[in-house]
Design a protein around this motif. Structure first.
Motif, PDB file in Angstrom:
ATOM      1  N   THR A 183       0.430  -1.217   0.017  1.00  0.00           N
ATOM      2  CA  THR A 183       0.067   0.005   0.091  1.00  0.00           C
ATOM      3  C   THR A 183       0.521   1.420  -0.305  1.00  0.00           C
ATOM      4  N   GLU A 184       1.639   1.092   0.689  1.00  0.00           N
ATOM      5  CA  GLU A 184       2.958   2.305   0.687  1.00  0.00           C
ATOM      6  C   GLU A 184       3.377   2.610  -0.882  1.00  0.00           C
ATOM      7  N   ALA A 185       3.656   1.395  -0.913  1.00  0.00           N
ATOM      8  CA  ALA A 185       4.268   1.657  -2.655  1.00  0.00           C
ATOM      9  C   ALA A 185       3.451   1.987  -4.100  1.00  0.00           C
ATOM     10  N   GLN A 201       9.606  -3.166  -8.470  1.00  0.00           N
ATOM     11  CA  GLN A 201      10.220  -4.369  -6.897  1.00  0.00           C
ATOM     12  C   GLN A 201      10.313  -4.525  -5.199  1.00  0.00           C
ATOM     13  N   VAL A 202       9.512  -2.942  -5.274  1.00  0.00           N
ATOM     14  CA  VAL A 202      10.053  -2.688  -3.829  1.00  0.00           C
ATOM     15  C   VAL A 202       8.176  -3.647  -3.667  1.00  0.00           C
ATOM     16  N   ALA A 247      13.108   1.366   2.297  1.00  0.00           N
ATOM     17  CA  ALA A 247      13.475   2.026   0.572  1.00  0.00           C
ATOM     18  C   ALA A 247      12.942   2.091  -0.015  1.00  0.00           C
ATOM     19  N   THR A 248      11.484   2.084  -0.068  1.00  0.00           N
ATOM     20  CA  THR A 248      10.261   3.137  -0.476  1.00  0.00           C
ATOM     21  C   THR A 248      10.372   4.244   0.522  1.00  0.00           C
ATOM     22  N   MET A 255       6.446  -9.089  -1.882  1.00  0.00           N
ATOM     23  CA  MET A 255       5.895 -10.264  -1.106  1.00  0.00           C
ATOM     24  C   MET A 255       6.899 -11.535  -1.175  1.00  0.00           C
ATOM     25  N   ALA A 256       7.709 -11.835  -1.612  1.00  0.00           N
ATOM     26  CA  ALA A 256       9.242 -12.587  -0.850  1.00  0.00           C
ATOM     27  C   ALA A 256       9.049 -12.208   0.596  1.00  0.00           C
ATOM     28  N   PHE A 257       9.264 -11.465   1.213  1.00  0.00           N
ATOM     29  CA  PHE A 257       9.177 -11.488   2.439  1.00  0.00           C
ATOM     30  C   PHE A 257       8.083 -11.011   3.328  1.00  0.00           C
ATOM     31  N   ARG A 258       6.432 -11.639   2.255  1.00  0.00           N
ATOM     32  CA  ARG A 258       5.457 -12.490   3.328  1.00  0.00           C
ATOM     33  C   ARG A 258       5.345 -13.340   2.528  1.00  0.00           C
ATOM     34  N   ASN A 259       6.492 -14.103   1.641  1.00  0.00           N
ATOM     35  CA  ASN A 259       6.535 -15.418   1.628  1.00  0.00           C
ATOM     36  C   ASN A 259       7.406 -15.906   2.374  1.00  0.00           C
ATOM     37  N   GLU A 260       8.573 -15.417   2.603  1.00  0.00           N
ATOM     38  CA  GLU A 260       9.309 -16.449   3.383  1.00  0.00           C
ATOM     39  C   GLU A 260       9.386 -16.540   4.733  1.00  0.00           C
TER      40      GLU A 260
END
Length: 92
Positions: A20-22, A39-40, A88-89, A45-50
């Protein structure tokens, strides 16, 4: 200790906040590069999945102390990664 179900809800909430921030950054600022925003979102999503994967498969299921240490470490990693992606965002 909180349940694994609550931990997964927290992970999903933080990932959705990052996305949402992105999106908001993309809508508000016209000079933001679309590739960086994308990329953010991929990182979120990679953060969530991991983290969901790690929450589903804790180490030392038979030893409660190891499980508690594992989930404490998982929560710490969750907050560190969230802050990193959020910063980063904000730099965009």
């Amino acid at each position: 200790m909180a349940s694994v179900k609550e931990l997964k809800k927290d992970i999903n909430f933080l990932a959705s906040e990052l996305i949402t921030e992105a999106y908001v950054k993309q809508l508000v600022k016209e000079d933001v590069e679309q590739e960086k925003i994308a990329q953010v979102m991929v990182d979120a999503m990679a953060f969530r999945n991991e983290l969901i994967k790690r929450a589903n498969h804790p180490d030392g299921k038979d030893n409660p102390k190891l499980v508690k240490t594992y989930f404490t470490s998982l929560r710490k990693d969750m907050m560190e990664q969230f802050l990193t992606i959020s910063k980063a965002t904000n730099k965009l």
